[in-house]
Design a protein around this motif. Sequence first.
Motif, PDB file in Angstrom:
ATOM      1  N   LEU A  73      13.286 -24.589   2.394  1.00  0.00           N
ATOM      2  CA  LEU A  73      12.747 -23.425   3.096  1.00  0.00           C
ATOM      3  C   LEU A  73      13.727 -22.946   4.168  1.00  0.00           C
ATOM      4  N   LYS A  74      14.311 -23.879   4.915  1.00  0.00           N
ATOM      5  CA  LYS A  74      15.297 -23.515   5.942  1.00  0.00           C
ATOM      6  C   LYS A  74      16.546 -22.919   5.296  1.00  0.00           C
ATOM      7  N   SER A  75      16.970 -23.499   4.184  1.00  0.00           N
ATOM      8  CA  SER A  75      18.127 -22.973   3.458  1.00  0.00           C
ATOM      9  C   SER A  75      17.847 -21.566   2.952  1.00  0.00           C
ATOM     10  N   ASP A  77      15.774 -19.413   4.307  1.00  0.00           N
ATOM     11  CA  ASP A  77      15.798 -18.522   5.476  1.00  0.00           C
ATOM     12  C   ASP A  77      17.231 -18.176   5.877  1.00  0.00           C
ATOM     13  N   PHE A  78      18.124 -19.175   5.797  1.00  0.00           N
ATOM     14  CA  PHE A  78      19.527 -18.926   6.133  1.00  0.00           C
ATOM     15  C   PHE A  78      20.146 -17.943   5.140  1.00  0.00           C
ATOM     16  N   LYS A  79      19.852 -18.125   3.846  1.00  0.00           N
ATOM     17  CA  LYS A  79      20.359 -17.203   2.826  1.00  0.00           C
ATOM     18  C   LYS A  79      19.832 -15.785   3.067  1.00  0.00           C
ATOM     19  N   PHE A  80      18.577 -15.688   3.476  1.00  0.00           N
ATOM     20  CA  PHE A  80      17.959 -14.395   3.766  1.00  0.00           C
ATOM     21  C   PHE A  80      18.689 -13.713   4.922  1.00  0.00           C
ATOM     22  N   LEU A  81      18.955 -14.451   5.994  1.00  0.00           N
ATOM     23  CA  LEU A  81      19.666 -13.919   7.154  1.00  0.00           C
ATOM     24  C   LEU A  81      21.097 -13.511   6.774  1.00  0.00           C
ATOM     25  N   LYS A  82      21.776 -14.365   6.016  1.00  0.00           N
ATOM     26  CA  LYS A  82      23.141 -14.073   5.584  1.00  0.00           C
ATOM     27  C   LYS A  82      23.173 -12.824   4.701  1.00  0.00           C
ATOM     28  N   ASN A  83      22.198 -12.707   3.829  1.00  0.00           N
ATOM     29  CA  ASN A  83      22.100 -11.544   2.947  1.00  0.00           C
ATOM     30  C   ASN A  83      21.867 -10.267   3.760  1.00  0.00           C
ATOM     31  N   ASN A  84      21.013 -10.353   4.770  1.00  0.00           N
ATOM     32  CA  ASN A  84      20.759  -9.183   5.616  1.00  0.00           C
ATOM     33  C   ASN A  84      22.006  -8.767   6.397  1.00  0.00           C
ATOM     34  N   MET A  85      22.775  -9.740   6.859  1.00  0.00           N
ATOM     35  CA  MET A  85      24.019  -9.411   7.571  1.00  0.00           C
ATOM     36  C   MET A  85      25.007  -8.727   6.621  1.00  0.00           C
ATOM     37  N   LYS A  86      25.061  -9.193   5.393  1.00  0.00           N
ATOM     38  CA  LYS A  86      25.941  -8.575   4.401  1.00  0.00           C
ATOM     39  C   LYS A  86      25.486  -7.150   4.108  1.00  0.00           C
ATOM     40  N   GLN A  87      24.181  -6.929   4.022  1.00  0.00           N
ATOM     41  CA  GLN A  87      23.651  -5.582   3.779  1.00  0.00           C
ATOM     42  C   GLN A  87      24.009  -4.641   4.925  1.00  0.00           C
ATOM     43  N   GLU A 130      16.890  -7.013  -5.333  1.00  0.00           N
ATOM     44  CA  GLU A 130      16.932  -8.268  -6.073  1.00  0.00           C
ATOM     45  C   GLU A 130      16.863  -9.495  -5.179  1.00  0.00           C
ATOM     46  N   ASP A 131      17.864  -9.681  -4.339  1.00  0.00           N
ATOM     47  CA  ASP A 131      17.979 -10.913  -3.572  1.00  0.00           C
ATOM     48  C   ASP A 131      16.858 -11.084  -2.549  1.00  0.00           C
ATOM     49  N   ASP A 132      16.569 -10.042  -1.789  1.00  0.00           N
ATOM     50  CA  ASP A 132      15.531 -10.164  -0.770  1.00  0.00           C
ATOM     51  C   ASP A 132      14.163 -10.415  -1.384  1.00  0.00           C
ATOM     52  N   LEU A 133      13.856  -9.732  -2.467  1.00  0.00           N
ATOM     53  CA  LEU A 133      12.563  -9.955  -3.115  1.00  0.00           C
ATOM     54  C   LEU A 133      12.462 -11.374  -3.670  1.00  0.00           C
ATOM     55  N   ASN A 134      13.538 -11.858  -4.280  1.00  0.00           N
ATOM     56  CA  ASN A 134      13.535 -13.229  -4.800  1.00  0.00           C
ATOM     57  C   ASN A 134      13.424 -14.252  -3.679  1.00  0.00           C
ATOM     58  N   ASN A 135      14.111 -14.008  -2.556  1.00  0.00           N
ATOM     59  CA  ASN A 135      14.020 -14.927  -1.413  1.00  0.00           C
ATOM     60  C   ASN A 135      12.603 -14.958  -0.842  1.00  0.00           C
ATOM     61  N   ARG A 136      11.983 -13.805  -0.733  1.00  0.00           N
ATOM     62  CA  ARG A 136      10.607 -13.754  -0.217  1.00  0.00           C
ATOM     63  C   ARG A 136       9.640 -14.471  -1.152  1.00  0.00           C
ATOM     64  N   LYS A 137       9.829 -14.255  -2.439  1.00  0.00           N
ATOM     65  CA  LYS A 137       8.973 -14.899  -3.440  1.00  0.00           C
ATOM     66  C   LYS A 137       9.124 -16.421  -3.361  1.00  0.00           C
ATOM     67  N   LYS A 138      10.366 -16.884  -3.312  1.00  0.00           N
ATOM     68  CA  LYS A 138      10.631 -18.323  -3.240  1.00  0.00           C
ATOM     69  C   LYS A 138      10.049 -18.921  -1.962  1.00  0.00           C
ATOM     70  N   LYS A 139      10.171 -18.201  -0.855  1.00  0.00           N
ATOM     71  CA  LYS A 139       9.641 -18.674   0.421  1.00  0.00           C
ATOM     72  C   LYS A 139       8.119 -18.838   0.353  1.00  0.00           C
ATOM     73  N   LYS A 140       7.425 -17.856  -0.240  1.00  0.00           N
ATOM     74  CA  LYS A 140       5.971 -17.946  -0.364  1.00  0.00           C
ATOM     75  C   LYS A 140       5.556 -19.106  -1.252  1.00  0.00           C
ATOM     76  N   ILE A 141       6.293 -19.318  -2.334  1.00  0.00           N
ATOM     77  CA  ILE A 141       5.969 -20.425  -3.230  1.00  0.00           C
ATOM     78  C   ILE A 141       6.176 -21.762  -2.527  1.00  0.00           C
ATOM     79  N   ILE A 142       7.271 -21.922  -1.806  1.00  0.00           N
ATOM     80  CA  ILE A 142       7.532 -23.177  -1.099  1.00  0.00           C
ATOM     81  C   ILE A 142       6.451 -23.425  -0.051  1.00  0.00           C
ATOM     82  N   LYS A 143       6.062 -22.385   0.670  1.00  0.00           N
ATOM     83  CA  LYS A 143       4.995 -22.544   1.661  1.00  0.00           C
ATOM     84  C   LYS A 143       3.680 -22.928   0.986  1.00  0.00           C
ATOM     85  N   LYS A 144       3.420 -22.352  -0.183  1.00  0.00           N
ATOM     86  CA  LYS A 144       2.206 -22.689  -0.931  1.00  0.00           C
ATOM     87  C   LYS A 144       2.237 -24.162  -1.355  1.00  0.00           C
TER      88      LYS A 144
END
Length: 155
Positions: A73-75, A77-87, A130-144
């Motif tokens: 989950l932390k990883s 979140d880091f990928k999400f932040l890194k992706n946003n910086m790239k965007q 693509e990436d942000d939606l997949n990251n959000r989906k994965k985050k919700k599944i891990i939290k579940k």
Amino acid sequence: CFMSNIVKIDITSSDYLFEVYNKNKISRELIKYLIDSVPYNKRKEEFKIVINNKLKNHISCAELIKNALDLELKSNDFKFLKNNMKQISFFVIGVLALIISNWINIDIFKEIMLIGAWVLLWDMVEMEIEDDLNNRKKKKIIKKILASEFIENKE
């Protein structure tokens, strides 16, 4: 209406629990299996993770798996932040390239600059889709999964 789903994991060897080259890390394949086993949907569903622990050295698999999911989950979140910086950088460079292309008088260079700017801007949009939606989906599944009940049967 709550549905109850059960995800079963059979740990018959420490090779199935840990990475091949690092016995301190939980197997990425096991974490991927868990994430893939839980469907992503909007409904509130209760999940139970049943671990059939057949290891002879009495390792608590449930705690190790929960810790590995926390790290995932932390990883994520880091990928999400890194992706946003790239965007953001693609957006800024793309807009600057569009502005600079207005000052260029040579048509071929102007077109090259315009095409490059639009490619950067489109890459930014594609990352969001693509990436942000997949990251959000994965985050919700891990939290579940982390919110679900873990049952460990030691044999």
